[in-house]
Structures are given as structure tokens and as C-alpha cells.
Enzyme design. Structure first.
Site, PDB file in Angstrom:
ATOM      1  N   HIS A  92      52.571  87.722  25.687  1.00 50.70           N
ATOM      2  CA  HIS A  92      53.846  87.428  26.366  1.00 50.70           C
ATOM      3  C   HIS A  92      55.005  88.160  25.955  1.00 50.70           C
ATOM      4  O   HIS A  92      56.187  87.604  25.635  1.00 50.70           O
ATOM      5  CB  HIS A  92      54.063  85.943  26.182  1.00 50.70           C
ATOM      6  CG  HIS A  92      53.234  84.870  26.799  1.00 50.70           C
ATOM      7  ND1 HIS A  92      53.243  84.474  28.205  1.00 50.70           N
ATOM      8  CD2 HIS A  92      51.879  84.615  26.453  1.00 50.70           C
ATOM      9  CE1 HIS A  92      52.123  83.917  28.350  1.00 50.70           C
ATOM     10  NE2 HIS A  92      51.396  83.777  27.460  1.00 50.70           N
ATOM     11  N   ASN A 165      51.881  78.108  31.822  1.00 49.00           N
ATOM     12  CA  ASN A 165      51.919  79.409  32.582  1.00 49.00           C
ATOM     13  C   ASN A 165      51.957  79.028  34.247  1.00 49.00           C
ATOM     14  O   ASN A 165      52.274  77.881  34.586  1.00 49.00           O
ATOM     15  CB  ASN A 165      50.470  79.766  32.438  1.00 49.00           C
ATOM     16  CG  ASN A 165      49.929  80.577  31.261  1.00 49.00           C
ATOM     17  OD1 ASN A 165      51.111  81.057  30.668  1.00 49.00           O
ATOM     18  ND2 ASN A 165      48.895  80.682  30.801  1.00 49.00           N
ATOM     19  N   HIS A 356      56.324  76.363  20.451  1.00 49.16           N
ATOM     20  CA  HIS A 356      55.025  75.773  19.701  1.00 49.16           C
ATOM     21  C   HIS A 356      54.429  74.469  20.399  1.00 49.16           C
ATOM     22  O   HIS A 356      55.374  73.519  20.733  1.00 49.16           O
ATOM     23  CB  HIS A 356      55.403  75.482  18.351  1.00 49.16           C
ATOM     24  CG  HIS A 356      54.137  74.891  17.503  1.00 49.16           C
ATOM     25  ND1 HIS A 356      52.804  75.118  17.922  1.00 49.16           N
ATOM     26  CD2 HIS A 356      54.357  74.257  16.357  1.00 49.16           C
ATOM     27  CE1 HIS A 356      52.094  74.911  16.925  1.00 49.16           C
ATOM     28  NE2 HIS A 356      52.751  74.230  15.975  1.00 49.16           N
ATOM     29  N   TYR A 379      50.420  78.977  17.050  1.00 50.42           N
ATOM     30  CA  TYR A 379      51.931  79.459  17.349  1.00 50.42           C
ATOM     31  C   TYR A 379      53.156  79.071  16.143  1.00 50.42           C
ATOM     32  O   TYR A 379      53.866  80.220  15.960  1.00 50.42           O
ATOM     33  CB  TYR A 379      52.604  78.349  18.373  1.00 50.42           C
ATOM     34  CG  TYR A 379      52.095  78.434  19.748  1.00 50.42           C
ATOM     35  CD1 TYR A 379      52.778  79.248  20.667  1.00 50.42           C
ATOM     36  CD2 TYR A 379      50.928  78.081  19.790  1.00 50.42           C
ATOM     37  CE1 TYR A 379      52.234  79.507  21.995  1.00 50.42           C
ATOM     38  CE2 TYR A 379      50.090  78.713  21.340  1.00 50.42           C
ATOM     39  CZ  TYR A 379      50.768  79.166  22.208  1.00 50.42           C
ATOM     40  OH  TYR A 379      50.227  79.674  23.333  1.00 50.42           O
TER      41      TYR A 379
HETATM   42 FE1  HDE Z   1      49.828  81.185  24.264  1.00 45.28          FE
HETATM   43  N1  HDE Z   1      50.379  82.252  22.581  1.00 45.28           N
HETATM   44  N2  HDE Z   1      47.794  81.100  23.311  1.00 45.28           N
HETATM   45  N3  HDE Z   1      48.889  80.204  25.776  1.00 45.28           N
HETATM   46  N4  HDE Z   1      51.410  81.306  25.175  1.00 45.28           N
HETATM   47  C1  HDE Z   1      51.843  82.789  22.604  1.00 45.28           C
HETATM   48  O1  HDE Z   1      52.897  82.675  20.611  1.00 45.28           O
HETATM   49  C2  HDE Z   1      47.689  81.324  22.109  1.00 45.28           C
HETATM   50  C3  HDE Z   1      47.680  79.922  26.076  1.00 45.28           C
HETATM   51  C4  HDE Z   1      51.791  80.702  26.394  1.00 45.28           C
HETATM   52  O2  HDE Z   1      57.799  82.631  25.733  1.00 45.28           O
HETATM   53  C5  HDE Z   1      51.756  83.560  21.157  1.00 45.28           C
HETATM   54  O3  HDE Z   1      55.092  82.930  20.187  1.00 45.28           O
HETATM   55  C6  HDE Z   1      46.285  81.033  21.828  1.00 45.28           C
HETATM   56  C7  HDE Z   1      47.486  78.980  27.183  1.00 45.28           C
HETATM   57  C8  HDE Z   1      53.227  81.367  26.780  1.00 45.28           C
HETATM   58  O4  HDE Z   1      57.759  82.757  23.594  1.00 45.28           O
HETATM   59  C9  HDE Z   1      50.559  82.942  20.333  1.00 45.28           C
HETATM   60  C10 HDE Z   1      45.651  80.651  22.954  1.00 45.28           C
HETATM   61  C11 HDE Z   1      48.609  78.934  27.640  1.00 45.28           C
HETATM   62  C12 HDE Z   1      53.722  82.049  25.625  1.00 45.28           C
HETATM   63  C13 HDE Z   1      49.784  82.538  21.430  1.00 45.28           C
HETATM   64  C14 HDE Z   1      46.637  80.686  23.836  1.00 45.28           C
HETATM   65  C15 HDE Z   1      49.652  79.904  26.792  1.00 45.28           C
HETATM   66  C16 HDE Z   1      52.388  82.066  24.570  1.00 45.28           C
HETATM   67  C17 HDE Z   1      52.305  84.868  21.179  1.00 45.28           C
HETATM   68  C18 HDE Z   1      44.340  80.068  23.167  1.00 45.28           C
HETATM   69  C19 HDE Z   1      49.242  78.096  29.198  1.00 45.28           C
HETATM   70  C20 HDE Z   1      55.049  82.509  25.558  1.00 45.28           C
HETATM   71  C21 HDE Z   1      53.746  84.756  20.664  1.00 45.28           C
HETATM   72  C22 HDE Z   1      43.936  79.156  22.212  1.00 45.28           C
HETATM   73  C23 HDE Z   1      49.004  76.894  28.770  1.00 45.28           C
HETATM   74  C24 HDE Z   1      55.864  81.571  24.753  1.00 45.28           C
HETATM   75  C25 HDE Z   1      54.100  83.600  20.434  1.00 45.28           C
HETATM   76  C26 HDE Z   1      57.299  82.616  25.045  1.00 45.28           C
HETATM   77  C27 HDE Z   1      52.474  82.683  23.345  1.00 45.28           C
HETATM   78  C28 HDE Z   1      48.345  81.806  21.087  1.00 45.28           C
HETATM   79  C29 HDE Z   1      46.464  80.107  25.158  1.00 45.28           C
HETATM   80  C30 HDE Z   1      51.040  79.842  27.051  1.00 45.28           C
HETATM   81  C31 HDE Z   1      49.860  84.172  19.796  1.00 45.28           C
HETATM   82  C32 HDE Z   1      45.620  81.277  20.176  1.00 45.28           C
HETATM   83  C33 HDE Z   1      46.401  78.336  27.722  1.00 45.28           C
HETATM   84  C34 HDE Z   1      53.988  80.808  27.827  1.00 45.28           C
HETATM   85  O5  HDE Z   1      50.772  82.171  19.464  1.00 45.28           O
END
Ligand code: HDE
Length: 739
Positions: A92, A165, A356, A379
Site C-alpha cells: 500500500h 479494501n 492499525h 500494523y
Molecule cells: Fe494490510 N498491511 N495486512 N491488509 N493493509 C499494511 O501497514 C498486513 C490486509 C490494508 O493506507 C501495512 O502501515 C498483514 C487485509 C490497508 O496506510 C502492514 C496482513 C486488508 C493498508 C500490513 C494484511 C488490509 C494496509 C503496510 C495479513 C483489508 C494501507 C503499511 C494478515 C481488510 C493502510 C502499514 C494505509 C497496510 C500488514 C492483510 C488492508 C505491513 C500482515 C486483509 C488498506 O502492516
């Protein structure tokens, strides 16, 4: 504050006054005000307040001499510059943000005690960040990808982050697979190719070995992955969450965002062109519309499932590769979010905002979804490295509007100057403050879910139906949408170099639908393997029994869900649609202006495009300002195109290859096209001239999306109806139209 009264100061006085004394639009905007900086009328200083006398020359030994190490002003400036970049988000990374407010329609106190979902009077400030997932910070907005839809609600009980999402399901069921998924989709590690694209070997290698991704793959290969605008996409919390009311009663909840402009997408060929013509297409669209006051709006929807119905469904509520069909549990619209202010500073706000999934408020809690549980760790961890330490919550955009009081101290870049000696609890030296809050005082208590289990690394059998909902999604699409999925899969797998991966993926597609697999196989020049590799699912533990991990097919699942197709979305508005008018000197002013003003009156954005910038002189000598030339404009950046009358203008437009290309492309991408009858020769110069309708009744216009008339008012009316339809996908039937 020292201010000199210079002419430039006076010239900017109005802007200055306006900027320094903004009317706070909401509580968060007000809280951000102390951090706003505006240098208008100020002297330039170093970071330590020293007034700078010369910002053009470094300190040298003589005019032509070497630069002196002594130049602390140069060193401070360059050092700061050297450190201006922070690590981009691992996923992202490419994003766009906006401020806004959320207002509740009706109290949800029966389900949740969250204040902001009980109180219909308060407007809760929000900050939203939209993003693509795979690409780097500078990548194109129009990549085929999932879009992040992260909302920070600054509530009176602390921040609640809904980090969702634009698709309701996810690729994997357990967070432990997330690094694998992301490694597979990111550019390949040896040559860092391709950027912001899933069309490569490592992604499809992984996907073809992970049948649990089948449902999400259908979404990502559908037009949902190519939004027309961030303002025209749905949002989903994906996981099942919990609501808890003031009596401690819990229910399950899925969150939805429903855009009031409908859900609309662009064509894949168009997306690829937009990436070249304007890689900031979505970011610009969001920015421009907020600047012009066309504020994007979404309704917050919830699907509520009583706790006792947990096992009523054929899928597991804890499985993030499944959605709850709206036919089974309707989405109740409970409030509206309006984005009404652009950030003042991209870095300070959009880049530094830290979401988060663990930022919840009393009344909202988690479930045991193993994907959700893993995110709870990730997060905070990611912000520590990205934002440089544990004090990222003190960055203005991340601060809650309520106070923060605890015994956490110190760390890199600590801003708060905590008073007193006691930074521990319990204490007597500091009066035992800050004091814990009882539940009745708003203290957060976790839902007391009963847990009585063995500690195992395992996945529940109830997660093993990988294909029924993938099929449900496919079945629910219209024919053009299905064709787009076939094309997308053929494109993506066509870019995969390893044939065995293509074949393996055909085996997976065949589990979803044999016609789908056959159509993709045809495009790839392959046969669908009749005996797919076993076990289908290679994601099994070392000691796992492959048979135990075999996908199952649940009988009797829903076959069709209307809500999954974009066909029936809102199509009654042209608000914020971009319309091009192709004209040149000699244009008939009436035919241009009548259509322009009528469409503008309905909220559309019109641009006059001509052979050169400046003005065009109409037939009646009126001067008409030109917004773009054929050199700077491209049809893929517009929703529709109109050619007004006026013999000389028509002759120039007809003779201009770029103008004809503009129309050809607009036709190829199934957009509404209109021409004054005097300009029919321009349409006849296009490749679609043979496809022009014989007559232009309202019914034909609505079917074909082409308007021709000698009556400008009639054109405006019919054209508006056609534009509100978004696209005329039927035109794709005789496939592969040139442009
Ligand atoms: Fe994320 N995801 N994600 N994700 N995600 C991040 O956090 C993660 C997942 C989503 O505009 C990271 O600050 C794991 C699902 C959005 O700043 C990180 C898993 C969904 C955004 C991270 C998922 C999301 C992130 C990277 C699997 C939809 C952007 C930078 C367990 C429900 C937020 C950050 C923004 C961002 C980890 C799966 C949505 C690495 C480990 C499912 C919208 O922490």
C-alpha cells in the site's frame, strides 16, 4: 511574531488571512491547527530560528574558492534534504488521502455501545487513505490491483481505524502466509521487474499452488481492480468483527462502504493507457473533486449476524476468503462519510498517517479470524520501522482528538513534555494518575469469549471450500464482466513465462468453472489439464496429510448474487464526469455552449479541446477559452466526448489525426459520444462510422451511447442520459476493435 511589511506580504494578505484563521471544519481540523505552518510574510530562518541572509551561495574561500566546512547553514540544509525520505510502506505504498466527516443516521445502540455509532448529533472527523497494494510510492494509479480503503475515525473515545479494501475477501486465510503472498506479487527479486503488476511468474506460481486464493483472484481479475475513480468504489472491512452493546451482548458484523456515485470501472486497455497519459489519474481526480466542492460520499453499511447464527452458514464467518452474500444478510446503511478537505501537506498527513486494525473503541471487538489476528501484530510493528520509533502516535495526523495519558515515556523524537516524577502505576507520588477507567467510564474491556482448546497449528476443515464463492462471483457477473475476467486471466497468464505455471493455473480455474478454464486455455493455446496436480493445495505442513488439505465443495450454496455485479449500480448522475468538447476556429458557439452549460448544470466537468491552447474564435467571432490542446489531452482521461457544429471547426477537427484518434479510442472504450449534425462528417471519418445508428431515438441512444442531432438542447438531454450509463460494454461484442 516578527513580520515585515513588504509589497509581497501585502499582495498575499488575503490568502494569508484566510489561511491563518481557517474556520475549523471539525474537531480534528481544529486540533491540527497548532501544527499548521505558513511562512507567508516571514523571514527565512535555519531550523533553529537564525535569520538567513543568503540562501543562494555557500560560504567560500573567495568568490571562486572552495566551499568551507564551516558553512553550518549549507550543512544543515543538505543534511535535512538527505534525510527527507522515509521507507515506503511495504504494501500500500502508493496512496492518496483526504479529510472528512462521518455522520450517523440512526443509533446502533441495540448492537454496539461505540459512541460514534450511538450518537446521531455528532459529526466524527475522519481521515481516509486510498492506496494500491503492490506498487511503489511512485507507481501508476491504474495498476490492476486491490485498492486499500483505510478510514481513521477520530471519535470521542479514541481513534477507530477501519483498515479495509475495495474487495470483500482476501487471498489467504492465515496471516502467516502474508509475507509469501507479498513476496510473490512484488517485482521479482533478481531484476525488480515488473513494477505494480501481478502479471508475472512468481505471483501466478504462488496463486496456482494456493487454491484458497481462488475467490479473491476472481475479484482481482474483474473490473473491480480498475476503478474509474477512488470515489466510485466500494469499501469492505473484509473480516468479521464483533459489535458489543452496553449490556455486553455481542453480534458479528461486516463493514461496507457504498459510494453514492455508484461503482464504476475503466477498461483494461484504457487503464494501461491512463498509466502513461496520467499516472496520477486517481489521485488527481480525488484532489480536484474535493477542491471544486464535489465532495465524495459513501454510506457506511453493516451486515449484522446474531451470535447464535455463527454456524448457520455454509462457510465459516472467520474465513476472510468468504463474503456473506447480501441476499443472506442485507447491508443496513447506518451513516454517511463525506470527504471535504484535501490534506495541507502530503508527507505530513497522507504519508505519515499510521493505521492499525487494533485501534478500536469500546463496542467494537475482534473475532478469531486468523488473518485478522495476524494483522493485530503487524500494523504497530511496521510503523516502528517506517516512522522511526515508538512515538508515531504523536505525529499530528495520528493524534486522537481526546487526550493521551499514560506512563509511556521517551523514545526517538518524543514530543510530549510529561511533567512530574511518577511514570509508573501504581504510584503515590503522582496521586496515582493517570487512573484506569471502569467499563462504565468508557474503559475498554475485551469481549469475554470462552476459549477452551488445544494449542495446535492447524486450519479448520470449515475453511476448505475454496471454489464455491469463486463460482458464485463469476456466475453473478454480466456477460461483458465475464469476458473481462477471461481477458484479464489470459493477459496475466500470457505474461507468465513458465508454461507449467499456466497449466497449473488452468487446473485451478477448472475447479471454479470449466467454461472459464476452456476460454482462458484457448487464449493461451493450451489444453486444460484433465488431471490436475495432486495435492492441489501445496500449502500443507511438513507432516500434514495431503488428503486432509484437499479442497471440498459445499453443496447447496447460493448460485447468484446481484450485489456482486456492477451492472445494477447507481447510474442516474453525471456529477463530476469529465466531458471533452473537440472544437476549432469557426465553431458554432450555440451548439458548444448549450451542451456545455446544460452538462455543467448537472455537475459535469467540461473541457474544450482544440488544435492549440489559448482561444478559439467562433463563427460569430465569440472568443472561447481552450482548456487543453490535442497534444496534452487524451480520450482515456475523459468519460465522454462531443463534437459541436460550425463548418470550419468541423473541417479542422476532421482533418486532425489526434482528434479522430480521440473519438476512435472513446468508441473502443465504450464511452458516450455526441456530435452536432453539422459535425457528422467527423464521426464518418472514424473507424466506427459503419456502426453509427440509423436514427437517434431516446431508446437507441441509451442502447448505443451515440447521440447526433441538429438540436443542441436535445443533444444535451440525450447525451446526459448516455453519460450517466457510464459505459456501453455491448460495443465490445465484435471484439478487438482498433484504436
Ligand atoms: Fe494490510 N498491511 N495486512 N491488509 N493493509 C499494511 O501497514 C498486513 C490486509 C490494508 O493506507 C501495512 O502501515 C498483514 C487485509 C490497508 O496506510 C502492514 C496482513 C486488508 C493498508 C500490513 C494484511 C488490509 C494496509 C503496510 C495479513 C483489508 C494501507 C503499511 C494478515 C481488510 C493502510 C502499514 C494505509 C497496510 C500488514 C492483510 C488492508 C505491513 C500482515 C486483509 C488498506 O502492516
Amino acid at each position: 511574531m516578527s513580520k515585515k511589511q513588504s509589497p509581497s506580504k501585502l499582495a498575499t494578505q488575503a490568502v494569508y488571512d484566510k489561511k491563518l484563521v481557517p474556520q475549523p471544519e471539525n474537531e480534528k481540523t481544529e486540533k491540527l491547527m497548532p501544527y499548521n505552518a505558513d511562512a507567508t510574510g516571514e523571514f527565512m530562518t535555519t531550523n533553529h530560528g537564525l535569520k538567513i541572509n543568503d540562501d543562494q551561495n555557500s560560504l567560500k574561500a573567495g568568490e571562486r574558492g572552495a566551499t568551507l566546512l564551516e558553512d553550518f547553514i549549507l550543512r544543515e540544509k543538505i543534511t535535512h534534504f538527505d534525510h527527507e525520505r522515509i521507507p515506503e510502506r511495504i504494501v500500500h505504498a502508493r496512496g492518496s488521502g483526504a479529510h472528512g466527516v462521518f455522520k450517523l443516521y440512526e443509533s446502533q445502540s441495540a448492537f454496539t455501545k461505540a459512541n460514534f455509532l450511538n450518537d446521531t448529533e455528532t459529526e466524527t472527523p475522519v481521515f481516509v487513505r486510498f492506496s494500491t497494494v503492490a506498487g511503489s510510492r511512485g507507481s501508476s494509479d491504474l495498476a490492476r490491483d486491490v485498492r486499500g480503503f483505510a478510514v481513521k475515525f477520530y471519535t470521542q473515545q479514541g481513534n477507530f481505524d477501519l483498515v479495509g479494501n475495495n474487495m470483500p475477501v482476501f487471498f489467504i486465510q492465515d496471516a502467516i502466509k502474508f509475507p509469501d503472498l507479498i513476496h510473490a506479487v512484488k517485482p521479482e527479486p533478481d531484476n525488480e521487474i515488473p513494477q505494480a503488476a501481478s502479471a508475472h511468474d512468481t505471483f501466478w506460481d504462488f496463486i496456482s499452488l494456493m487454491p484458497e486464493s481462488a475467490h479473491m483472484v476472481m475479484w482481482v481479475m474483474s473490473d473491480r481492480a480498475l476503478p474509474r475513480s477512488l470515489r466510485m468504489m466500494e469499501g469492505f472491512g473484509v473480516h468479521t468483527f464483533r459489535f458489543i452493546n452496553e449490556h455486553g451482548k455481542a453480534c458479528f458484523v461486516k463493514f461496507h462502504w457504498k459510494p453514492l456515485l455508484g461503482v464504476h470501472s475503466v477498461a483494461w486497455d484504457e487503464a494501461q493507457n491512463i498509466s502513461g497519459k496520467d499516472s496520477d489519474f486517481h489521485r488527481r481526480d480525488l484532489w480536484d473533486n474535493i477542491e471544486s466542492g464535489a465532495f465524495p460520499e459513501w454510506e457506511l453499511g453493516v451486515q449484522i449476524v446474531p451470535e447464535e447464527d455463527e454456524f448457520k452458514f455454509e462457510f465459516d464467518l472467520l474465513d476472510s476468503t468468504k463474503l456473506i452474500p447480501e441476499e443472506l444478510v442485507p447491508v443496513q446503511r447506518i451513516g454517511k462519510m463525506t470527504l471535504n478537505r484535501n490534506p495541507d501537506n502530503f508527507f505530513a498527513e497522507t504519508e505519515q498517517v499510521a493505521f492499525h486494525i487494533g485501534h478500536v473503541v469500546p463496542g467494537i471487538d475482534f473475532t478469531n479470524d486468523p488473518l485478522l489476528q495476524g494483522r493485530l501484530f503487524s500494523y504497530t510493528d511496521t510503523q516502528l520501522i517506517r516512522l522511526g520509533g515508538p512515538n508515531f502516535h504523536e505525529i499530528p495526523i495520528n493524534r486522537p482528538i481526546v487526550g493521551v495519558h499514560n506512563n509511556q515515556r521517551d523514545g526517538h523524537m518524543r514530543q510530549t513534555i510529561n511533567k512530574g516524577k511518577a511514570s509508573y502505576n501504581p504510584n503515590s507520588l503522582g496521586g496515582n494518575d493517570p487512573v484506569q477507567a471502569k467499563a462504565s467510564e468508557g474503559g475498554f474491556t475485551s469481549y469475554t469469549e470462552r476459549i477452551d482448546a488445544r494449542k495446535v497449528r492447524a486450519r479448520s476443515k470449515s475453511f476448505f471450500d475454496h471454489f464455491s464463492q469463486a463460482r458464485l462471483f463469476l456466475n453473478s457477473q454480466s456477460d461483458p464482466e465475464k469476458n473481462h475476467i477471461i481477458d484479464a486471466l489470459t493477459f496475466e497468464l500470457g505474461k507468465v513465462k513458465t508454461v507449467v505455471i499456466r497449466e497449473r493455473m488452468l487446473g485451478i480455474l477448472n475447479q471454479i468453472d470449466d467454461n472459464l478454464a476452456a476460454a482462458v486455455a484457448y487464449g493461451l493455446g493450451l489444453h486444460v489439464p484433465q488431471d490436475p496436480e495432486r495435492p492441489l493445495n501445496k500449502s500443507i505442513p511438513a507432516d500434514g496429510d495431503p488428503n486432509k488439505y484437499e479442497s471440498i465443495q459445499v453443496q447447496g450454496t447460493l448460485e447468484f448474487s446481484e450485489a456482486l455485479s456492477m451492472v445494477n449500480t447507481i447510474k442516474n448522475t453525471i456529477v463530476s464526469r469529465k466531458i471533452a468538447i473537440l472544437a476549432a476556429d469557426g465553431v458554432n458557439e450555440e451548439s458548444l455552449k448549450t451542451v456545455k452549460s446544460a452538462l455543467e448544470g448537472e455537475g459535469a466537468v467540461i473541457e474544450v479541446i482544440a488544435p492549440r491552447l489559448g482561444f478559439i474564435i467562433a463563427e460569430n467571432d465569440a472568443k472561447i477559452p481552450v482548456d487543453q490542446s490535442f497534444l496534452t489531452a487524451a480520450s482515456v482521461l475523459f468519460d465522454a466526448v462531443y463534437v459541436p457544429g460550425g463548418l470550419n471547426s468541423v473541417a479542422s477537427v476532421e482533418a486532425d489525426a489526434d482528434a479522430i484518434h480521440f473519438l476512435n479510442e472513446a468508441f473502443k472504450h465504450c464511452k458516450a459520444i455526441a456530435a452536432h449534425e453539422e459535425a457528422i462528417q467527423v464521426l464518418e471519418a472514424t473507424y466506427f462510422s459503419k456502426k453509427l445508428p440509423e436514427e437517434y431515438t431516446d431508446e437507441i441512444v441509451l442502447r448505443e451511447g451515440i447521440v447526433v442531432s441538429s438540436d443542441s438542447a436535445r443533444i444535451a438531454k440525450q447525451f446526459s442520459k448516455a453519460i450517466s450509463q457510464h459505459r456501453f460494454w455491448e460495443r465490445e461484442k465484435p471484439r478487438k476493435v482498433p484504436a
